[in-house]
Design a protein around this motif. Structure first.
Motif, PDB file in Angstrom:
ATOM      1  N   GLY A  31       0.835  -1.194   0.000  1.00 22.31           N
ATOM      2  CA  GLY A  31       0.000   0.000   0.000  1.00 22.31           C
ATOM      3  C   GLY A  31       0.869   1.243   0.000  1.00 22.31           C
ATOM      4  O   GLY A  31       2.075   1.191  -0.197  1.00 22.31           O
ATOM      5  N   HIS A  96      -1.826  -4.922  -1.856  1.00 20.71           N
ATOM      6  CA  HIS A  96      -2.372  -4.450  -0.590  1.00 20.71           C
ATOM      7  C   HIS A  96      -2.752  -2.983  -0.733  1.00 20.71           C
ATOM      8  O   HIS A  96      -1.934  -2.171  -1.164  1.00 20.71           O
ATOM      9  CB  HIS A  96      -1.355  -4.625   0.536  1.00 20.71           C
ATOM     10  CG  HIS A  96      -1.778  -3.950   1.801  1.00 20.71           C
ATOM     11  ND1 HIS A  96      -1.171  -2.812   2.279  1.00 20.71           N
ATOM     12  CD2 HIS A  96      -2.779  -4.230   2.663  1.00 20.71           C
ATOM     13  CE1 HIS A  96      -1.763  -2.430   3.382  1.00 20.71           C
ATOM     14  NE2 HIS A  96      -2.743  -3.271   3.637  1.00 20.71           N
ATOM     15  N   SER A  97      -3.975  -2.627  -0.418  1.00 22.27           N
ATOM     16  CA  SER A  97      -4.450  -1.253  -0.376  1.00 22.27           C
ATOM     17  C   SER A  97      -4.166  -0.539  -1.697  1.00 22.27           C
ATOM     18  O   SER A  97      -4.651  -0.953  -2.747  1.00 22.27           O
ATOM     19  CB  SER A  97      -3.833  -0.540   0.828  1.00 22.27           C
ATOM     20  OG  SER A  97      -4.411   0.730   1.016  1.00 22.27           O
ATOM     21  N   THR A  98      -3.371   0.529  -1.662  1.00 23.22           N
ATOM     22  CA  THR A  98      -3.071   1.285  -2.874  1.00 23.22           C
ATOM     23  C   THR A  98      -2.366   0.416  -3.909  1.00 23.22           C
ATOM     24  O   THR A  98      -2.559   0.599  -5.110  1.00 23.22           O
ATOM     25  CB  THR A  98      -2.205   2.522  -2.543  1.00 23.22           C
ATOM     26  OG1 THR A  98      -2.874   3.271  -1.541  1.00 23.22           O
ATOM     27  CG2 THR A  98      -1.979   3.392  -3.752  1.00 23.22           C
ATOM     28  N   GLY A 120      -7.406  -5.603   1.418  1.00 26.74           N
ATOM     29  CA  GLY A 120      -7.736  -4.271   1.924  1.00 26.74           C
ATOM     30  C   GLY A 120      -7.694  -3.214   0.841  1.00 26.74           C
ATOM     31  O   GLY A 120      -7.157  -2.136   1.033  1.00 26.74           O
ATOM     32  N   CYS A 121      -8.280  -3.533  -0.285  1.00 25.91           N
ATOM     33  CA  CYS A 121      -8.186  -2.657  -1.457  1.00 25.91           C
ATOM     34  C   CYS A 121      -9.576  -2.250  -1.929  1.00 25.91           C
ATOM     35  O   CYS A 121     -10.476  -3.081  -2.008  1.00 25.91           O
ATOM     36  CB  CYS A 121      -7.465  -3.401  -2.575  1.00 25.91           C
ATOM     37  SG  CYS A 121      -7.415  -2.511  -4.130  1.00 25.91           S
ATOM     38  N   ALA A 122      -9.713  -0.974  -2.253  1.00 24.88           N
ATOM     39  CA  ALA A 122     -10.956  -0.510  -2.866  1.00 24.88           C
ATOM     40  C   ALA A 122     -10.936  -0.876  -4.343  1.00 24.88           C
ATOM     41  O   ALA A 122      -9.875  -0.946  -4.961  1.00 24.88           O
ATOM     42  CB  ALA A 122     -11.085   1.001  -2.702  1.00 24.88           C
ATOM     43  N   TRP A 127     -13.911   6.219  -3.354  1.00 28.29           N
ATOM     44  CA  TRP A 127     -13.918   6.455  -1.915  1.00 28.29           C
ATOM     45  C   TRP A 127     -13.251   7.777  -1.539  1.00 28.29           C
ATOM     46  O   TRP A 127     -13.504   8.304  -0.450  1.00 28.29           O
ATOM     47  CB  TRP A 127     -13.203   5.311  -1.187  1.00 28.29           C
ATOM     48  CG  TRP A 127     -11.770   5.159  -1.597  1.00 28.29           C
ATOM     49  CD1 TRP A 127     -11.291   4.412  -2.620  1.00 28.29           C
ATOM     50  CD2 TRP A 127     -10.634   5.821  -1.029  1.00 28.29           C
ATOM     51  NE1 TRP A 127      -9.928   4.542  -2.720  1.00 28.29           N
ATOM     52  CE2 TRP A 127      -9.500   5.416  -1.747  1.00 28.29           C
ATOM     53  CE3 TRP A 127     -10.471   6.721   0.019  1.00 28.29           C
ATOM     54  CZ2 TRP A 127      -8.219   5.868  -1.458  1.00 28.29           C
ATOM     55  CZ3 TRP A 127      -9.184   7.165   0.311  1.00 28.29           C
ATOM     56  CH2 TRP A 127      -8.077   6.739  -0.413  1.00 28.29           C
ATOM     57  N   GLN A 128     -12.412   8.313  -2.412  1.00 22.35           N
ATOM     58  CA  GLN A 128     -11.640   9.500  -2.064  1.00 22.35           C
ATOM     59  C   GLN A 128     -12.521  10.716  -1.768  1.00 22.35           C
ATOM     60  O   GLN A 128     -12.210  11.493  -0.870  1.00 22.35           O
ATOM     61  CB  GLN A 128     -10.624   9.824  -3.159  1.00 22.35           C
ATOM     62  CG  GLN A 128      -9.521   8.786  -3.224  1.00 22.35           C
ATOM     63  CD  GLN A 128      -8.533   9.051  -4.334  1.00 22.35           C
ATOM     64  OE1 GLN A 128      -8.859   9.664  -5.344  1.00 22.35           O
ATOM     65  NE2 GLN A 128      -7.313   8.588  -4.153  1.00 22.35           N
ATOM     66  N   SER A 170      -8.649   6.397  11.047  1.00 22.26           N
ATOM     67  CA  SER A 170      -8.548   5.006  10.611  1.00 22.26           C
ATOM     68  C   SER A 170      -8.958   3.980  11.656  1.00 22.26           C
ATOM     69  O   SER A 170      -9.144   2.817  11.310  1.00 22.26           O
ATOM     70  CB  SER A 170      -7.101   4.705  10.176  1.00 22.26           C
ATOM     71  OG  SER A 170      -6.714   5.545   9.117  1.00 22.26           O
TER      72      SER A 170
END
Length: 184
Positions: A31, A96-98, A120-122, A127-128, A170
């Protein structure tokens, strides 16, 4: 295991974190922004995946500071990301994530990958806007100061301070202290 390291022409760093019998190359993308693949070392070790497990850092990310994080790196997008998969017959990407969002942003990967794992990723960046609204409704003066400091000097210490300063966004009140410890 000592990490075997290789670089792509654009400076993507791949470090071999594990090797077991099996045909796949597992590429772990962390991420961020700025977070290094060192954050996924424990996952690489504990997952004990069949084949070779690679920790991937884009140029300027984590401790891959051989190239600066500037426009010249991203002018080659998505080729910079695609280079990580060159010379791998059975690649599986783990984002992961980003890192997952980066992978999802490159449709050319579909024909190259044998699999894709998102942690854990959109699914996209929608979402931003919600996050920006939440941040405006719940300002954190320490986060603003940490953001300014990171913008002036983008190093690991200031990134860590920024993460700790934003922990309130968070974690729940019950998990806040543990979240700050994790970010630190």
């Amino acid at each position: 295991m000592a990490l075997h390291t290789r670089f792509t022409p654009s400076g993507v760093r791949l470090r071999l974190a594990g090797q077991r019998p099996g045909p796949w190359d597992w590429l772990l993308f962390p991420g961020g922004p700025g977070l290094g693949s060192e954050s996924l070392q424990g996952l690489a070790e504990s997952a004990a995946l069949p084949g070779r497990t690679w920790l991937v850092d884009l140029p300027g990310e984590g401790s891959n500071l051989g190239q600066t994080h500037d426009e010249s790196v991203f002018s080659g997008w998505p080729g910079v990301l695609l280079e990580a998969f060159d010379n791998m017959a059975q690649p599986v990407a783990i984002g992961h994530s980003t890192g997952g969002m980066f992978l999802l942003s490159v449709p050319e990967l579909e024909s190259r990958l044998k699999g894709l794992v998102l942690i854990g990723c959109a699914e996209d960046a929608r979402w931003q806007d919600d996050f920006a609204t939440m941040a405006q409704q719940h300002p954190l003066p320490a986060a603003d100061a940490a953001q300014r400091q990171f913008a002036e000097q983008p190093d690991d210490a200031n990134l860590r301070a920024l993460l700790v300063a934003t922990a309130d966004w968070s974690f729940t009140p019950k998990g806040l202290n543990e979240g700050r410890r994790l970010f630190a």
